[in-house]
Design a protein around this motif. Sequence first.
Motif, mmCIF file in Angstrom:
data_model
loop_
_atom_site.group_PDB
_atom_site.id
_atom_site.type_symbol
_atom_site.label_atom_id
_atom_site.label_comp_id
_atom_site.label_asym_id
_atom_site.label_seq_id
_atom_site.Cartn_x
_atom_site.Cartn_y
_atom_site.Cartn_z
ATOM 1 N N GLU A 290 15.245 -3.849 27.824
ATOM 2 C CA GLU A 290 15.106 -5.293 27.864
ATOM 3 C C GLU A 290 13.682 -5.723 28.183
ATOM 4 O OE1 GLU A 290 18.064 -6.280 30.741
ATOM 5 O OE2 GLU A 290 19.712 -6.122 29.325
ATOM 6 N N ILE A 291 12.707 -4.925 27.761
ATOM 7 C CA ILE A 291 11.321 -5.232 28.087
ATOM 8 C C ILE A 291 10.442 -5.262 26.836
ATOM 9 C CG2 ILE A 291 9.250 -4.219 29.144
ATOM 10 C CD1 ILE A 291 10.898 -3.476 31.513
ATOM 11 N N VAL A 292 9.561 -6.251 26.785
ATOM 12 C CA VAL A 292 8.489 -6.301 25.795
ATOM 13 C C VAL A 292 7.187 -6.230 26.578
ATOM 14 C CG1 VAL A 292 7.349 -7.655 24.020
ATOM 15 C CG2 VAL A 292 9.844 -7.670 24.185
ATOM 16 N N ALA A 293 6.426 -5.154 26.397
ATOM 17 C CA ALA A 293 5.190 -4.976 27.156
ATOM 18 C C ALA A 293 3.990 -5.330 26.294
ATOM 19 C CB ALA A 293 5.071 -3.542 27.663
ATOM 20 N N GLN A 294 2.892 -5.620 26.961
ATOM 21 C CA GLN A 294 1.658 -5.971 26.274
ATOM 22 C C GLN A 294 1.223 -4.838 25.355
ATOM 23 O OE1 GLN A 294 -1.722 -6.445 28.861
ATOM 24 N NE2 GLN A 294 -2.775 -7.776 27.406
ATOM 25 N N GLY B 17 0.818 -1.206 0.000
ATOM 26 C CA GLY B 17 0.000 0.000 0.000
ATOM 27 C C GLY B 17 0.852 1.255 0.000
ATOM 28 N N ASP B 18 0.184 2.400 -0.006
ATOM 29 C CA ASP B 18 0.950 3.645 -0.006
ATOM 30 C C ASP B 18 1.454 3.951 1.402
ATOM 31 O OD1 ASP B 18 -1.088 4.987 1.456
ATOM 32 O OD2 ASP B 18 -2.149 5.475 -0.384
ATOM 33 N N GLN B 19 2.216 5.016 1.518
ATOM 34 C CA GLN B 19 2.913 5.314 2.764
ATOM 35 C C GLN B 19 1.968 5.513 3.945
ATOM 36 O OE1 GLN B 19 5.550 8.644 2.492
ATOM 37 N NE2 GLN B 19 6.393 8.379 4.544
ATOM 38 N N LEU B 20 0.835 6.137 3.718
ATOM 39 C CA LEU B 20 -0.079 6.447 4.812
ATOM 40 C C LEU B 20 -1.231 5.453 4.941
ATOM 41 C CD1 LEU B 20 -0.221 10.347 4.687
ATOM 42 C CD2 LEU B 20 1.212 8.838 6.078
ATOM 43 N N LYS B 21 -1.073 4.285 4.355
ATOM 44 C CA LYS B 21 -2.042 3.209 4.567
ATOM 45 C C LYS B 21 -1.503 2.319 5.683
ATOM 46 C CE LYS B 21 -4.931 -0.166 2.147
ATOM 47 N NZ LYS B 21 -6.182 0.570 2.439
ATOM 48 N N TYR B 22 -2.114 2.383 6.835
ATOM 49 C CA TYR B 22 -1.648 1.695 8.041
ATOM 50 C C TYR B 22 -0.182 2.036 8.335
ATOM 51 C CZ TYR B 22 -5.803 -1.090 6.938
ATOM 52 O OH TYR B 22 -7.084 -1.498 6.629
ATOM 53 N N PRO B 23 0.139 3.322 8.493
ATOM 54 C CA PRO B 23 1.527 3.690 8.753
ATOM 55 C C PRO B 23 1.950 3.330 10.172
ATOM 56 C CG PRO B 23 0.142 5.617 8.957
ATOM 57 C CD PRO B 23 -0.755 4.490 8.474
ATOM 58 N N CYS B 24 3.250 3.252 10.362
ATOM 59 C CA CYS B 24 3.801 2.920 11.679
ATOM 60 C C CYS B 24 4.887 3.930 12.032
ATOM 61 C CB CYS B 24 4.369 1.512 11.680
ATOM 62 S SG CYS B 24 5.128 1.020 13.264
ATOM 63 N N LEU B 25 4.748 4.554 13.185
ATOM 64 C CA LEU B 25 5.778 5.441 13.724
ATOM 65 C C LEU B 25 6.666 4.609 14.644
ATOM 66 C CD1 LEU B 25 7.046 8.216 14.491
ATOM 67 C CD2 LEU B 25 5.245 8.408 16.236
ATOM 68 N N ILE B 26 7.969 4.677 14.442
ATOM 69 C CA ILE B 26 8.917 3.952 15.284
ATOM 70 C C ILE B 26 9.682 4.955 16.130
ATOM 71 C CG2 ILE B 26 10.850 2.333 15.360
ATOM 72 C CD1 ILE B 26 10.023 1.326 12.636
ATOM 73 N N MET B 27 9.693 4.736 17.455
ATOM 74 C CA MET B 27 10.403 5.600 18.373
ATOM 75 C C MET B 27 11.353 4.782 19.245
ATOM 76 S SD MET B 27 7.473 8.254 19.734
ATOM 77 C CE MET B 27 6.591 6.949 20.598
ATOM 78 N N THR B 28 12.348 5.459 19.800
ATOM 79 C CA THR B 28 13.223 4.829 20.784
ATOM 80 C C THR B 28 13.197 5.653 22.056
ATOM 81 O OG1 THR B 28 15.219 6.065 20.187
ATOM 82 C CG2 THR B 28 14.767 4.043 18.949
ATOM 83 N N PHE C 115 3.061 -0.915 20.442
ATOM 84 C CA PHE C 115 3.819 -2.125 20.756
ATOM 85 C C PHE C 115 5.181 -1.725 21.330
ATOM 86 C CE2 PHE C 115 0.648 -3.671 18.026
ATOM 87 C CZ PHE C 115 0.680 -5.051 17.887
ATOM 88 N N PRO C 116 5.378 -1.769 22.643
ATOM 89 C CA PRO C 116 6.709 -1.519 23.212
ATOM 90 C C PRO C 116 7.536 -2.814 23.152
ATOM 91 C CG PRO C 116 4.929 -0.909 24.738
ATOM 92 C CD PRO C 116 4.350 -1.809 23.694
ATOM 93 N N ILE C 117 8.577 -2.811 22.340
ATOM 94 C CA ILE C 117 9.399 -4.011 22.152
ATOM 95 C C ILE C 117 10.867 -3.620 22.297
ATOM 96 C CG2 ILE C 117 10.022 -5.907 20.613
ATOM 97 C CD1 ILE C 117 7.347 -5.553 19.216
ATOM 98 N N GLY C 118 11.514 -4.140 23.328
ATOM 99 C CA GLY C 118 12.897 -3.777 23.569
ATOM 100 C C GLY C 118 12.975 -2.288 23.864
ATOM 101 N N GLY C 119 13.947 -1.611 23.318
ATOM 102 C CA GLY C 119 14.090 -0.176 23.525
ATOM 103 C C GLY C 119 13.336 0.643 22.506
ATOM 104 N N MET C 120 12.390 0.019 21.790
ATOM 105 C CA MET C 120 11.669 0.715 20.730
ATOM 106 C C MET C 120 10.161 0.618 20.943
ATOM 107 S SD MET C 120 14.007 -0.569 17.513
ATOM 108 C CE MET C 120 13.699 0.834 16.467
ATOM 109 N N VAL C 121 9.447 1.576 20.368
ATOM 110 C CA VAL C 121 7.980 1.560 20.409
ATOM 111 C C VAL C 121 7.472 1.674 18.980
ATOM 112 C CG1 VAL C 121 5.893 2.686 21.256
ATOM 113 C CG2 VAL C 121 7.959 2.705 22.639
ATOM 114 N N TYR C 122 6.577 0.766 18.610
ATOM 115 C CA TYR C 122 5.963 0.763 17.282
ATOM 116 C C TYR C 122 4.523 1.232 17.459
ATOM 117 C CZ TYR C 122 10.009 -2.181 16.291
ATOM 118 O OH TYR C 122 11.294 -2.666 16.171
ATOM 119 N N VAL C 123 4.181 2.350 16.823
ATOM 120 C CA VAL C 123 2.846 2.930 16.965
ATOM 121 C C VAL C 123 2.137 2.833 15.624
ATOM 122 C CG1 VAL C 123 1.511 4.947 17.666
ATOM 123 C CG2 VAL C 123 3.767 4.534 18.687
#
Length: 263
Positions: A174-178, A153-164, A192-200
Amino acid sequence: MIGKCKLCGEEKELCNQSHIIPNFMYRDLLDEKNRFYAIQLNESGVHSRGVRQTGEFDKNILCQPCDNGTLGKLDRYASLILYGGNPKIFENRIDPDGIKYTYCADIDYSQFKLFLLSLLWRASISQRRFFAEVNLGPHEERIRQMLINSEPGDQLKYPCLIMTYLHTKKYIEEIVAQPSRARVNGGYVYTFPIGGMVYVFFVSEHIIPGSLKDLSISPKGELKIRHSSPCLSRRIIGSMVGARFVQATKSNARITQGFNMLL
């Protein structure tokens, strides 16, 4: 077991273990014996669930060609991007507003975008309590079609922001949270908080901020991984403290108990 694969929809032999969060994303949780702790958070505090050697997985949801082939290929590519130093351009920068971020280029847009979509989709089809808040409704079938047809899909179809967590990483790398769900202006955002990153993940089109055009993975293969401010990091940590399940290393089982002291 013979059954209907949730991805291809065909009657096939189904896998005994299909990981919802790929194993490579647990890399920072493992101790010297390749183990980690799964702990449960509740109103009375932290309740340990014991030592584990594998992350969250479901039985009998995917066939081998879909699990190891279609999705496995995406996982292997994403592991190179996120942990293997695969992008030829990988630079730490500061934007005009003083916000720090990492600029990545030379990424295969289709493979990486589909990997991100697969992470969200797998959480939605899972029956594990860990993913109880992820329910995509009609978007689940739409994303399934995108995955099976290799259509990102295009860029703004279900986009994901990745943060640290640039400023507080030592507490939560060292944490993966629900994964959690928030309702914003009539639409849903999944975190999705996974490791030192957050996927929104932004699921509803009418709630997608214009800034994601600059931050999410682009068809040109460019990605900006934003480093969150101390204030935002603390808010995210606070939401993790409220989660029911956290997967962490043994050392972080103690750190988790002290999260409220940071807020």
